[in-house]
Design an enzyme around this catalytic site. Structure first.
Site, PDB file in Angstrom:
ATOM      1  N   HIS A  57       0.847  -1.200   0.000  1.00  0.00           N
ATOM      2  CA  HIS A  57       0.000   0.000   0.000  1.00  0.00           C
ATOM      3  C   HIS A  57       0.878   1.243   0.000  1.00  0.00           C
ATOM      4  CE1 HIS A  57       0.753   0.717   4.280  1.00  0.00           C
ATOM      5  NE2 HIS A  57       0.374  -0.534   4.537  1.00  0.00           N
ATOM      6  N   CYS A  85       3.519  -4.386   6.727  1.00  0.00           N
ATOM      7  CA  CYS A  85       3.149  -4.217   5.327  1.00  0.00           C
ATOM      8  C   CYS A  85       4.314  -3.641   4.527  1.00  0.00           C
ATOM      9  CB  CYS A  85       1.942  -3.294   5.204  1.00  0.00           C
ATOM     10  SG  CYS A  85       0.398  -4.039   5.779  1.00  0.00           S
TER      11      CYS A  85
END
Length: 149
Positions: A57, A85
């Site tokens: 992301h 992430c």
């Protein structure tokens, strides 16, 4: 033809998890989100889930608006900074979002070898810039970095 990755297409600057927080595991893309609420009550743009709670992301935003980027976090691209992430610039997160379908295999590994495309250089945002709330790579026509010339 052998089922192995043989032709590199794109190298991306990223930030992985602090303290080895990004699992070195294989996965596959399962979900895609234009915006996704992340750990710490922030949002990621072009979030692509590939391993349980681990996603590709953008760097975090304070809200689901393109002018609320956390520029200090953006300036950490290229070094560990996340909770696990893989953080990317908007243009790179969007590339994965647009070009990698659900079911695409993902392999996370650790290597000092930058690969045949080399290691890209990250862009830094001046914390005093009036445009600091925008990712300079965001292709949105309203991005003031595009108009600043």
């Amino acid at each position: 033809s052998s089922g192995q990755y043989t032709i590199p297409i794109k190298a991306m600057v990223c930030s992985v998890g602090l303290d080895d927080g990004t699992p070195l595991e294989n996965g596959q893309i399962t979900d895609k989100y234009d915006w996704r609420l992340l750990f710490g009550n922030v949002y990621g743009q072009y979030a692509v889930r590939f391993n349980g709670h681990i996603m590709f992301h953008s760097v975090p935003y304070m809200a689901t608006t393109k002018d609320s980027l956390k520029e200090g976090q953006y300036n950490l691209l290229g070094q560990p900074a996340s909770q696990g992430c893989i953080r990317l610039s908007v243009i790179d997160a969007k590339w994965i979002y647009d070009n990698c379908d659900r079911g695409t295999k993902v392999e996370v590994y650790d290597s000092a070898d930058p690969g045949p495309l080399g290691k890209p250089v990250s862009i830094q945002i001046d914390p005093n810039s009036i445009y600091k709330g925008w990712d300079p790579t965001d292709p949105d026509p309203a991005n003031p970095w595009n108009m600043a010339g």
